[in-house]
Motif scaffolding. Structure first.
Motif, PDB file in Angstrom:
ATOM      1  N   HIS A 173     -13.859   9.801  -4.848  1.00 49.48           N
ATOM      2  CA  HIS A 173     -13.912   8.518  -4.058  1.00 49.48           C
ATOM      3  C   HIS A 173     -12.814   7.511  -4.265  1.00 49.48           C
ATOM      4  CE1 HIS A 173     -18.327   9.500  -3.271  1.00 49.48           C
ATOM      5  NE2 HIS A 173     -17.962   8.910  -2.057  1.00 49.48           N
ATOM      6  N   LEU A 174     -11.879   7.712  -5.179  1.00 49.27           N
ATOM      7  CA  LEU A 174     -10.707   6.899  -5.754  1.00 49.27           C
ATOM      8  C   LEU A 174      -9.342   7.822  -5.645  1.00 49.27           C
ATOM      9  CD1 LEU A 174      -9.748   4.111  -6.870  1.00 49.27           C
ATOM     10  CD2 LEU A 174     -10.310   5.104  -8.928  1.00 49.27           C
ATOM     11  N   VAL A 175      -8.628   7.143  -4.852  1.00 51.05           N
ATOM     12  CA  VAL A 175      -7.163   7.872  -4.490  1.00 51.05           C
ATOM     13  C   VAL A 175      -6.276   7.186  -4.995  1.00 51.05           C
ATOM     14  CG1 VAL A 175      -5.738   8.900  -2.639  1.00 51.05           C
ATOM     15  CG2 VAL A 175      -8.347   9.145  -2.519  1.00 51.05           C
ATOM     16  N   ARG A 176      -4.933   7.898  -5.395  1.00 45.32           N
ATOM     17  CA  ARG A 176      -3.699   7.190  -5.838  1.00 45.32           C
ATOM     18  C   ARG A 176      -2.597   7.770  -5.313  1.00 45.32           C
ATOM     19  NH1 ARG A 176      -2.505   7.848 -12.105  1.00 45.32           N
ATOM     20  NH2 ARG A 176      -4.161   6.417 -12.157  1.00 45.32           N
ATOM     21  N   ARG A 177      -1.636   6.706  -5.001  1.00 45.22           N
ATOM     22  CA  ARG A 177      -0.451   7.216  -4.105  1.00 45.22           C
ATOM     23  C   ARG A 177       0.556   7.582  -5.343  1.00 45.22           C
ATOM     24  NH1 ARG A 177       2.069   7.217   0.380  1.00 45.22           N
ATOM     25  NH2 ARG A 177       0.382   6.108   1.546  1.00 45.22           N
ATOM     26  N   THR A 178       0.867   9.018  -5.313  1.00 49.01           N
ATOM     27  CA  THR A 178       1.667   9.453  -6.238  1.00 49.01           C
ATOM     28  C   THR A 178       3.182   9.633  -5.955  1.00 49.01           C
ATOM     29  OG1 THR A 178       1.151  11.913  -5.746  1.00 49.01           O
ATOM     30  CG2 THR A 178       0.035  10.538  -7.320  1.00 49.01           C
ATOM     31  N   GLY A 179       3.503   9.446  -4.694  1.00 46.95           N
ATOM     32  CA  GLY A 179       4.757   9.845  -4.023  1.00 46.95           C
ATOM     33  C   GLY A 179       5.004   8.962  -2.606  1.00 46.95           C
ATOM     34  N   VAL A 203       0.568  -1.501  -0.047  1.00 47.30           N
ATOM     35  CA  VAL A 203      -0.093  -0.084   0.037  1.00 47.30           C
ATOM     36  C   VAL A 203       0.687   1.197   0.060  1.00 47.30           C
ATOM     37  CG1 VAL A 203      -1.773  -1.233   1.140  1.00 47.30           C
ATOM     38  CG2 VAL A 203      -0.204   0.085   2.480  1.00 47.30           C
ATOM     39  N   TYR A 204       1.976   1.064   0.146  1.00 47.90           N
ATOM     40  CA  TYR A 204       3.158   2.240   0.212  1.00 47.90           C
ATOM     41  C   TYR A 204       3.705   2.541  -1.262  1.00 47.90           C
ATOM     42  CZ  TYR A 204       2.293   1.608   5.188  1.00 47.90           C
ATOM     43  OH  TYR A 204       1.873   1.591   6.448  1.00 47.90           O
ATOM     44  N   ALA A 205       3.533   1.519  -1.894  1.00 45.15           N
ATOM     45  CA  ALA A 205       4.104   1.822  -3.437  1.00 45.15           C
ATOM     46  C   ALA A 205       3.467   2.909  -4.284  1.00 45.15           C
ATOM     47  CB  ALA A 205       4.138   0.453  -4.304  1.00 45.15           C
ATOM     48  N   ASP A 206       4.187   3.557  -4.962  1.00 47.43           N
ATOM     49  CA  ASP A 206       3.655   4.587  -5.884  1.00 47.43           C
ATOM     50  C   ASP A 206       2.667   3.802  -6.850  1.00 47.43           C
ATOM     51  OD1 ASP A 206       5.209   6.177  -4.318  1.00 47.43           O
ATOM     52  OD2 ASP A 206       6.892   6.802  -6.286  1.00 47.43           O
ATOM     53  N   GLY A 207       1.557   4.525  -7.147  1.00 43.30           N
ATOM     54  CA  GLY A 207       0.706   4.143  -8.150  1.00 43.30           C
ATOM     55  C   GLY A 207      -0.476   3.280  -7.394  1.00 43.30           C
ATOM     56  N   HIS A 208      -0.170   2.738  -6.181  1.00 36.96           N
ATOM     57  CA  HIS A 208      -1.154   2.042  -5.396  1.00 36.96           C
ATOM     58  C   HIS A 208      -2.340   3.020  -5.212  1.00 36.96           C
ATOM     59  CE1 HIS A 208      -3.458  -0.433  -2.705  1.00 36.96           C
ATOM     60  NE2 HIS A 208      -3.358   0.310  -1.737  1.00 36.96           N
ATOM     61  N   GLU A 209      -3.708   2.199  -5.685  1.00 38.75           N
ATOM     62  CA  GLU A 209      -4.889   3.007  -5.496  1.00 38.75           C
ATOM     63  C   GLU A 209      -5.784   2.287  -4.437  1.00 38.75           C
ATOM     64  OE1 GLU A 209      -5.145   4.451 -10.200  1.00 38.75           O
ATOM     65  OE2 GLU A 209      -6.616   3.070  -9.331  1.00 38.75           O
ATOM     66  N   PHE A 210      -6.749   3.187  -3.820  1.00 40.00           N
ATOM     67  CA  PHE A 210      -7.652   2.583  -2.552  1.00 40.00           C
ATOM     68  C   PHE A 210      -8.866   3.559  -2.947  1.00 40.00           C
ATOM     69  CE2 PHE A 210      -4.515   5.404  -0.670  1.00 40.00           C
ATOM     70  CZ  PHE A 210      -5.629   6.436   0.110  1.00 40.00           C
ATOM     71  N   LEU A 211     -10.054   2.939  -2.467  1.00 40.54           N
ATOM     72  CA  LEU A 211     -11.348   3.631  -2.433  1.00 40.54           C
ATOM     73  C   LEU A 211     -11.369   4.432  -0.911  1.00 40.54           C
ATOM     74  CD1 LEU A 211     -13.239   0.814  -4.265  1.00 40.54           C
ATOM     75  CD2 LEU A 211     -12.752   2.881  -5.036  1.00 40.54           C
ATOM     76  N   VAL A 212     -12.223   5.426  -1.006  1.00 45.91           N
ATOM     77  CA  VAL A 212     -12.398   6.240   0.223  1.00 45.91           C
ATOM     78  C   VAL A 212     -13.539   5.662   0.993  1.00 45.91           C
ATOM     79  CG1 VAL A 212     -12.450   8.369   1.306  1.00 45.91           C
ATOM     80  CG2 VAL A 212     -11.061   8.022  -0.784  1.00 45.91           C
ATOM     81  N   PRO A 213     -13.394   5.160   2.077  1.00 46.22           N
ATOM     82  CA  PRO A 213     -14.365   4.893   3.129  1.00 46.22           C
ATOM     83  C   PRO A 213     -15.294   6.250   3.733  1.00 46.22           C
ATOM     84  CG  PRO A 213     -12.411   4.543   4.329  1.00 46.22           C
ATOM     85  CD  PRO A 213     -12.215   4.999   2.943  1.00 46.22           C
ATOM     86  N   SER A 214     -16.411   5.977   4.425  1.00 44.42           N
ATOM     87  CA  SER A 214     -17.120   7.170   4.770  1.00 44.42           C
ATOM     88  C   SER A 214     -17.124   6.788   6.261  1.00 44.42           C
ATOM     89  CB  SER A 214     -18.438   7.511   4.123  1.00 44.42           C
ATOM     90  OG  SER A 214     -19.319   8.490   4.954  1.00 44.42           O
ATOM     91  N   LEU A 215     -17.146   8.040   7.155  1.00 44.00           N
ATOM     92  CA  LEU A 215     -17.365   7.778   8.593  1.00 44.00           C
ATOM     93  C   LEU A 215     -19.123   7.921   8.847  1.00 44.00           C
ATOM     94  CD1 LEU A 215     -14.991  10.256  10.282  1.00 44.00           C
ATOM     95  CD2 LEU A 215     -15.032   7.737  10.312  1.00 44.00           C
ATOM     96  N   ARG A 216     -19.818   7.900   7.575  1.00 45.89           N
ATOM     97  CA  ARG A 216     -21.279   7.768   7.657  1.00 45.89           C
ATOM     98  C   ARG A 216     -21.814   6.726   6.669  1.00 45.89           C
ATOM     99  NH1 ARG A 216     -25.212  10.555  10.155  1.00 45.89           N
ATOM    100  NH2 ARG A 216     -27.483  10.628   9.111  1.00 45.89           N
ATOM    101  N   PRO A 217     -21.508   5.444   6.869  1.00 49.89           N
ATOM    102  CA  PRO A 217     -21.601   4.281   5.739  1.00 49.89           C
ATOM    103  C   PRO A 217     -23.148   4.197   5.783  1.00 49.89           C
ATOM    104  CG  PRO A 217     -20.880   3.460   7.613  1.00 49.89           C
ATOM    105  CD  PRO A 217     -20.758   4.933   8.080  1.00 49.89           C
ATOM    106  N   VAL A 218     -23.780   3.605   4.804  1.00 50.02           N
ATOM    107  CA  VAL A 218     -25.240   3.218   4.579  1.00 50.02           C
ATOM    108  C   VAL A 218     -25.320   1.862   4.674  1.00 50.02           C
ATOM    109  CG1 VAL A 218     -25.576   5.540   3.476  1.00 50.02           C
ATOM    110  CG2 VAL A 218     -24.968   3.521   2.021  1.00 50.02           C
ATOM    111  N   GLU A 219     -26.791   1.504   4.766  1.00 49.75           N
ATOM    112  CA  GLU A 219     -26.982   0.020   4.530  1.00 49.75           C
ATOM    113  C   GLU A 219     -27.134  -0.285   3.167  1.00 49.75           C
ATOM    114  OE1 GLU A 219     -27.447  -2.305   6.562  1.00 49.75           O
ATOM    115  OE2 GLU A 219     -26.837  -1.124   8.429  1.00 49.75           O
ATOM    116  N   PRO A 220     -26.281  -1.549   2.850  1.00 51.37           N
ATOM    117  CA  PRO A 220     -26.545  -1.922   1.292  1.00 51.37           C
ATOM    118  C   PRO A 220     -27.831  -2.317   0.887  1.00 51.37           C
ATOM    119  CG  PRO A 220     -25.394  -3.517   2.610  1.00 51.37           C
ATOM    120  CD  PRO A 220     -25.644  -2.248   3.493  1.00 51.37           C
ATOM    121  N   PRO A 221     -28.343  -1.934  -0.239  1.00 47.09           N
ATOM    122  CA  PRO A 221     -29.787  -2.506  -0.660  1.00 47.09           C
ATOM    123  C   PRO A 221     -29.806  -3.946  -0.647  1.00 47.09           C
ATOM    124  CG  PRO A 221     -28.359  -1.698  -2.652  1.00 47.09           C
ATOM    125  CD  PRO A 221     -27.732  -1.405  -1.402  1.00 47.09           C
TER     126      PRO A 221
END
Length: 490
Positions: A444-450, A79-97
């Motif tokens: 909602h999608l984040v990439r490590r650039t350095g 997860v520390y490598a350049d180019g690694h991507e991750f999705l952003v969770p919320s502190l206010r999640p919702v119930e899935p349909p």
């Protein structure tokens, strides 16, 4: 028959040792016992349905030859490598349909819209796949209520027998609606498009596995059934033309799509491409605006896509990767004021729930998978797709080899794989505080650039406002928009 040689030799050895134990000496039971046990084990391999390799290669398959082992472990991801991507969770999640969302495909000119699942079977033809594989994919799609793309090889009886909702793909060879001289047969197309199993029609412009070139099916895989479906000689290599005969300009393409939709009785019609020149896609957008005609969907195929059967020199080296392709197509349609009328599908290295969510963030409305569906069928990645000697029965036209694939078992696995993967995607979106795909944004999608920096897709890429190209394109798009010609590809 060499696949059964080990079992045959063991069985003969067991029979000989058993006879010798009665005729010569009881000591022969020391050999007969183990050989009889191995014979029984081999017979069990031959009739069992869980392992395709053992079913096709009794006893020998237990040695591991040709079997690929695929391991995915979270601990292998840096997860520390350049180019690694991750999705952003919320502190206010919702119930899935309770039910996974679907995507309505069908613009203003479509009279029979279709509700597309978030994950579907990507384009794979009879010929590329065995009849049993096509049938198992179709039955799995029917169980899970998702779509199956026929691939460019034609609307085969095995696609129809599967009972799935079909996306009938028409390639440059026009297989399934082909005139004697290789052109487009409108009457045959209309007759087949009227079938209730056909829910959408897709015109293939190019594909990620071999963009800029026609598909190729080696002669060893052109069985009598494949030849009949494609209208070609059996046993001869089939090479599709590199481009279509029925249009030569963006405007002609757009008008041909409108004609196809009319011939199909108003069913959704779209096209698939691996993006190359941004200017050429903008030329298509200009043609759509000029004619007031739009497709109902566009499938973007990434250059990294393909099932392993593509020519090695072109695979992954021609065309734009899926991420950049999706963002280009999405932005172009938004900027031309067309995005609300057109749905975007993403195809290429889509295999997991996070993959689906990432592609939705990047501009897609739904996704298609090929390689992952083949793995669900039992593919062991032996890389023999083009030879017709697939050990798992997935990509062969040899009936004895295809016997390895048990249709009932593999159709259930395809269904379970799709259901579990979509469920993962829905749960991930809920954890991000998003109840449905329309709530996803580039942030909602984040990439490590350095080593110490991360940036979201909202920051990494430019995102056009609706109608921006028509009102006055930004400087970064101005030259391509100006040069885009609706009456000529660059």
């Amino acid at each position: 028959m060499r696949r059964y040689l080990s079992l045959l030799l063991v069985a003969l050895g067991a029979a000989g040792a058993t006879v010798a134990s009665y005729a010569l000496s009881a000591w022969w039971w020391c050999a007969a016992g183990p050989l009889l046990a191995l014979t029984g084990l081999g017979c069990r391999d031959l009739v069992q349905r869980r392992d395709a390799v053992l079913r096709a290669h009794p006893l020998a398959g237990r040695l591991g030859g040709g079997r690929a082992v695929v391991r995915e472990r979270a601990g292998d991801v840096d997860v520390y490598a350049d180019g690694h991507e991750f999705l952003v969770p919320s502190l206010r999640p919702v119930e899935p349909p309770e039910e996974p969302p679907v995507v309505r495909v069908g613009g203003p000119d479509c009279r029979q819209p279709y509700d597309m699942a978030l994950l579907n079977v990507s384009a794979m033809s009879l010929g590329a796949l065995s009849p049993r594989a096509v049938l198992a994919l179709g039955r799995g799609a029917r169980l899970g209520r998702f779509a199956q793309d026929t691939g460019e090889g034609g609307l085969s009886e095995y696609h129809l027998r599967g009972g799935a909702d079909l996306v009938w793909e028409i390639g440059t060879g026009y297989f399934g609606c082909r005139t004697d001289d290789g052109g487009f047969d409108a009457r045959e197309f209309a007759d087949k498009a009227a079938l209730p199993e056909v829910r959408c029609v897709s015109l293939k412009l190019s594909q990620g596995a071999a963009p800029g070139g026609g598909g190729e099916l080696p002669g060893v895989k052109v069985s009598a059934a494949v030849a009949r479906e494609r209208g070609v000689p059996a046993g001869e290599t089939v090479v599709s033309p590199p481009r279509h005969r029925v249009f030569s300009t963006p405007r002609e393409l757009v008008l041909f799509l409108a004609r196809m939709r009319e011939l199909a009785g108003g069913k959704p019609v779209g096209f698939k491409l691996c993006v190359g020149s941004r200017r050429e896609f903008l030329a298509l957008c200009r043609a759509m605006v000029a004619e007031g005609v739009t497709p109902d969907f566009v499938v973007v195929d990434g250059a990294e896509g393909g099932t392993g059967a593509a020519p090695a020199p072109s695979a992954g080296r021609l065309g734009v990767p899926l991420t950049e392709g999706l963002i280009t197509v999405h932005n172009a349609l938004v900027g031309a004021g067309l995005r609300e009328r057109i749905r975007i599908g993403a195809s290429g290295r889509v295999a997991t729930g996070p993959d689906i969510v990432a592609r939705l963030v990047q501009g897609a409305d739904y996704t298609n998978a090929a390689r992952a569906m083949m793995l669900a069928l039992g593919c062991v990645e032996a890389r023999r797709c083009h030879t017709g000697t697939c050990p798992a029965g997935v990509t062969t036209q040899d009936p004895l080899r295809a016997r390895a694939l048990d249709v009932d078992d593999r159709s259930r696995r395809v269904h379970h794989y799709q259901r579990a993967t979509v469920r993962d995607a829905v749960r991930i979106m809920a954890a991000m505080g998003v109840p449905e795909p329309g709530g996803l944004t580039p942030a909602h999608l984040v990439r490590r650039t350095g080593p110490t920096t991360v940036r979201s897709y909202a920051e990494l890429y430019e995102w056009l406002e609706p109608g921006a190209l028509l009102a006055g394109p930004p400087e970064s798009w101005a030259a391509d928009w100006k040069a885009a010609d609706p009456d000529g590809f660059s």
